[in-house]
Enzyme design. Structure first.
Site, PDB file in Angstrom:
ATOM      1  N   GLU A   1      56.895  47.091  51.075  1.00 43.77           N
ATOM      2  CA  GLU A   1      58.341  47.307  50.978  1.00 43.77           C
ATOM      3  C   GLU A   1      59.065  46.846  52.247  1.00 43.77           C
ATOM      4  OE1 GLU A   1      61.391  49.158  48.371  1.00 43.77           O
ATOM      5  OE2 GLU A   1      59.655  47.854  48.292  1.00 43.77           O
TER       6      GLU A   1
ATOM      7  N   GLU B   1      60.496  40.077  42.719  1.00 47.46           N
ATOM      8  CA  GLU B   1      61.233  39.034  43.439  1.00 47.46           C
ATOM      9  C   GLU B   1      60.361  37.897  43.952  1.00 47.46           C
ATOM     10  OE1 GLU B   1      63.976  42.454  43.230  1.00 47.46           O
ATOM     11  OE2 GLU B   1      61.842  42.235  43.662  1.00 47.46           O
TER      12      GLU B   1
END
Length: 334
Positions: free
Chosen positions: A305, A324
């Site tokens: 993250e 993504e």
């Protein structure tokens, strides 16, 4: 010994689950798609899903939702499914379908509109109750992505139902953010919707700003209005000048006033950016920016993250299956 044994047992369980998941996907492909690369038609399942939504979904509920999330996931899905169900070019046209999803989308859009009504800047409140409007205790702070990622869905809704109010409020919100850019043509991360003041003054390509850039370019692609492209080009040039570092591989978090470095990490959400660069036709920079995330992925077998590029270690060690980086990889592959 007992702890080690439990660890080994859990490892075997996970290996079994992974194997089962792989063969589930592989066998479905072999049974329904092979030798084609993709399955282009699953009309029966699509129609069943449409019928279930029509039968069971209502937005007349006492529930507080994020405007951004409800827009991109629920409103966008309803509009997309409606277009598939009505346009024979896609091969999913449903006989007897009577625009029910569009009616649901219109109802949802109406319930999201109160987020804009009492904002002095036109930038929406981040959350709204679907039944009662904006809660009195709702914060006046919202992120740039949350307020600037509405124009595609709201614009399509307006054009499909011939009601301009949805597109108008989304457009005003987008321009209200851009009009508050700094002299460096940078926008910040968090803004006060009543005063228009920047609360968090970091510019980046990642969380809190990411889809603001994405929707500018895609609004031009979808609607053909050159103003969106003009703004994107200005915003993108500013990112290349002030957010990208001197190597050309790294896009940082910098101060919107002076371009100074504010933090030494990148987040997984920013991994969409190489794909956007492909869409913009800037393949050279797309290849460079993609390489950073590729090497992080290769090292950890997932994209954490948050990764500290100065210390070269993980800051937030979680991976909620974000798409993504995979999307950017696919764009570059194509």
């Amino acid at each position: 010994m007992q702890v080690a044994s439990m660890t080994d047992q859990r490892r075997l369980e996970l290996m079994g689950e992974a194997k089962e998941m792989f063969y589930h996907g592989f066998n479905k492909y072999m049974n329904h798609a092979f030798p084609k690369d993709e399955v282009f038609n699953d009309k029966a399942g699509f129609e069943t899903a449409i019928r279930n939504v029509i039968k069971h979904v209502s937005f007349n509920v006492n529930s507080k939702v994020q405007v951004f999330e409800a827009n991109i996931r629920i409103l966008g899905a309803l509009l997309s499914a409606h277009l598939f169900a009505t346009d024979p070019r896609f091969g999913f046209k449903i006989d007897g379908y009577n625009n029910e999803l569009l009616e649901l989308a219109y109802d949802l859009g109406q319930r999201l509109l109160p987020a804009f009504q009492n904002s002095k800047t036109g930038i929406p409140y981040p959350r709204v109750n679907l039944k009662y409007g904006v809660p009195k205790s709702e914060t006046h702070e919202t992120c740039t992505a949350g307020a600037g990622t509405l124009i595609l869905e709201f614009g399509v809704l307006s054009r499909l139902v011939n009601d301009t109010k949805f597109e108008n409020v989304a457009r005003r919100a987008l321009f209200s953010i851009w009009n508050r850019r700094t002299d460096l043509d940078l926008v910040g991360n968090v803004i006060n919707i009543q005063t228009g003041q920047w609360i968090h003054t970091a510019a980046s390509t990642g969380a809190g700003i990411d889809s603001f850039y994405e929707y500018l370019l895609k609004a031009y692609v979808l609607f053909g209005e050159s103003e969106y492209l003009h703004i994107f080009n200005e915003a993108y040039s500013a990112v290349l000048r002030h957010v990208r570092d001197e190597t050309g591989y790294l896009y940082r978090n910098v101060n919107i006033l002076n371009g100074g470095l504010m933090s030494a990490w990148v987040d997984s959400l920013s991994a969409y950016f190489p794909g956007l660069q492909v869409l913009a036709g800037d393949l050279d920079n797309a290849i460079k920016s993609h390489l950073l995330y590729y090497n992080i992925w290769r090292k950890y077998r997932a994209l954490p993250e948050r990764f500290n590029f100065y210390l070269r270690n993980v800051e937030i060690a979680s991976y909620p299956l974000r798409p993504e980086f995979i999307e950017s990889t696919y764009f570059l592959y194509r």
